[in-house]
Design an enzyme around this catalytic site. Structure first.
Site, short mmCIF file in Angstrom:
data_model
loop_
_atom_site.label_atom_id
_atom_site.label_comp_id
_atom_site.label_asym_id
_atom_site.label_seq_id
_atom_site.Cartn_x
_atom_site.Cartn_y
_atom_site.Cartn_z
N PHE A 134 0.56 -1.35 -0.16
CA PHE A 134 -0.38 -0.03 -0.04
C PHE A 134 1.20 1.00 0.01
CE2 PHE A 134 -2.31 3.33 2.51
CZ PHE A 134 -3.58 3.25 1.70
N GLN A 135 0.74 2.22 -0.93
CA GLN A 135 1.13 3.45 -1.18
C GLN A 135 2.68 3.23 -1.93
OE1 GLN A 135 -0.24 6.28 2.07
NE2 GLN A 135 -1.35 6.68 1.13
#
Length: 592
Positions: A134-135
């Site tokens: 994530f990210q």
């Protein structure tokens, strides 16, 4: 800069060995201590999951003021503007993934104009790198083309040395942005900390002192010139070499021009200054560039906006001396006769010493004849424009602002477009580092963040952002940052209800087909400014210009947005169209 990760790792100064005399700190605390050791006073950023340990460390200290922007692009621009105005390294902090990608435009802007910056980016924990966490994004890969160098720190024990290298690389040689990517687990892990006193890199040793023999050859050629010209760019500003440039110009009595990025290197009031040259430069500056017999280029790179068509530029024979800190910039676009690699300040000092010690002097008769020709070109009055009592001319706004701020401590930022060129043409810069704009990348949206960064560093100075209604909307959310951090900048929007430079090109080169250049859904900028807690003013008549500008100056402690409704049909003249030579100018002044 070609420097592999392995070469950087083999730097001759190794990280300090752990011992009991050094405090045990986590990576976030180490990063903050490194910034403090570098004398960082301000940084701009936006938090996110990958950098929360760093933000926690910032919360626990009080020597560095962090400014929370409203978009990561603005964080980089604000740090960039601060660096341009002060000469210090600008520092920004963003999180991983979209934080980094939002910052790329600002990083590329700084890279193109050689601005010293250190950008700290968050990264997902090291075990998650490459797993589409994530990210997560490949920060090193994404930023590689637009940085001077970048680092991914995988071991907390390398962090202090990496930060030392980052600041060293950013500010030495040809300056530029350096990215330090710190995974979240590295920002939490601990190790003993001490900050290196110095750093040496075998693969990075920029030349500072110019070659003495080349300097002598250059000065012999320059002193023998019949039609000499001095062409100074942003490298003179970055190298803090304006005093030396002015002294050399005075000693020789030669004509001088500045690029867009070099404005202020020569005082605009100096009679030897011919104005800016290039695509929207003055007639006399461009004609002198094309017809000189010896050209001294200092801290400039012969870019496409300066010389126009390279074949046209090369059609006239001239000898070229090129002084630049970056050897890759020399003979990159134009073949030069005498290359001098070195710091502009050092090289100009040696040139001054040569003139003072030499028996040779410029040919007075030839120089007098040359000035006679230049003064004939000046008679064209290429910056003349049609005055009006009914509609506000944008040139008049800039001229009036220049007159009202004469003698005041003033900084001018701009965005990109017609307003940028009018600011460059009609505001007469007497000192360096007072004109802050995006030259190489031409980034819309920089003006307001630049102004914020400068105002924080120079709270007693007047900081004006000359912008357009298109550019200002790119980062207009930073009006919120101005309110929170009490940075009262003055925004002057030359609002012609068009993307002005796009419209001008469409008029001249695309048969008047104005494709998507009209801004037909503009906000009420006065109400918008007021919504952020600022002062909004709108003017539509020429008689209102001077009173409104005086009010901006009077309201020293308020951010003011001045919406100036200008002539929609006004173009920037002179203009060199794409593919043309620099003497093939369109002169709107001749239609008056």
């Amino acid at each position: 800069m070609d420097m592999s990760a392995a070469e950087v790792k083999r730097a001759s100064t190794a990280p300090p060995h752990p011992n009991t005399s050094h405090p045990e700190l986590n990576g976030s605390e180490i990063m903050v201590r490194c910034l403090q050791a570098e004398g960082v006073k301000f940084m701009w950023g936006y938090p996110g999951g990958a950098v929360l340990y760093i933000y926690d460390a910032l919360y626990k200290q009080d020597t560095i003021e962090h400014v929370l922007v409203r978009h990561e692009q603005a964080a980089i621009h604000a740090a960039d503007g601060y660096a341009r105005a002060t000469g210090e390294v600008g520092v920004a902090l963003v999180t991983s993934g979209p934080g980094v990608t939002n910052a790329v435009t600002g990083i590329a802007t700084a890279y193109m104009d050689s601005i010293p910056m250190v950008i700290v980016t968050g990264q997902v924990p090291t075990p998650a790198i490459g797993l589409d966490a994530f990210q997560e994004c490949d920060t090193v890969g994404i930023t590689r083309p637009v940085v001077k160098h970048n680092f991914l720190v995988k071991d907390v024990r390398d962090l202090a040395m990496t930060m030392k290298k980052a600041f060293h690389i950013a500010r030495t040689g040809r300056p530029g942005p350096v990215v330090v990517d710190i995974p979240k687990d590295v920002s939490l892990k601990t190790c003993p900390f001490s900050y290196p006193e110095r750093v040496e890199m075998r693969s990075y040793n920029p030349v500072k002192k110019g070659h003495g023999g080349q300097i002598r050859k250059a000065m012999q050629l320059l002193l023998a010139a019949k039609r000499p010209y001095i062409y100074a760019g942003g490298g003179v500003i970055l190298g803090n070499a304006s005093p030396e440039l002015r002294e050399l110009t005075d000693l020789l009595g030669f004509p001088c021009t500045n690029t867009l990025m070099g404005l202020g290197a020569t005082a605009a009031s100096d009679p030897k200054f011919l104005g800016m040259l290039g695509m929207h430069g003055t007639y006399e500056a461009n004609m002198t560039m094309q017809h000189c017999d010896v050209l001294l280029a200092v801290g400039a790179r012969f870019d496409d906006r300066v010389i126009g068509n390279p074949k046209h530029f090369a059609s006239v024979e001239r000898k070229i001396i090129h002084v630049d800190i970056d050897p890759s910039s020399i003979s990159k676009r134009v073949k030069v006769d005498i290359p001098i690699v070195g710091d502009t300040k050092d090289v100009l000092q040696e040139m001054i010493a040569y003139v003072k010690e030499s028996q040779s002097r410029p040919d007075v008769a030839a120089l007098s004849s040359w000035w006679g020709q230049i003064n004939e070109w000046r008679k064209r009055e290429c910056l003349a424009y049609k005055r009006s009592d009914s509609v506000i001319k944008p040139q008049y706004v800039v001229e009036t602002l220049c007159e009202l701020t004469r003698g005041r401590d003033t900084y001018i930022t701009s965005d990109v477009g017609q307003h940028q060129m009018w600011a460059a043409q009609f505001f007469r810069f007497e000192e360096p580092r007072r004109w802050i704009n995006s030259g190489g990348l031409g980034t819309m949206g920089v003006g307001l963040p630049y102004a914020m960064g400068i105002k924080l560093a120079k709270p007693e100075s007047d900081v004006f952002c000359i912008t357009g209604e298109g550019s200002i909307q790119m980062c207009i959310q930073e009006l919120s940052t101005c309110a929170q951090y009490k940075t009262p900048v003055k925004i002057i929007s030359l609002n012609n209800r068009y993307l002005g430079m796009v419209r001008q090109w469409q008029q001249l080169d695309y048969g008047g087909r104005y494709s998507h250049s009209y801004m037909d859904a503009l906000p009420d900028f006065v109400k918008l400014a007021e919504a952020y807690g600022h002062v909004g003013i709108k003017i539509e008549k020429p008689s209102e210009v001077e009173p409104a500008l005086k009010e901006l100056i009077r309201l020293k402690d308020r951010t003011v947005f001045l919406d100036v409704r200008t002539d929609q049909t006004e173009n920037v003249w002179p203009m060199v169209q794409a593919g043309k030579g620099i003497t093939e100018m369109l002169l709107g002044s001749e239609e008056l």
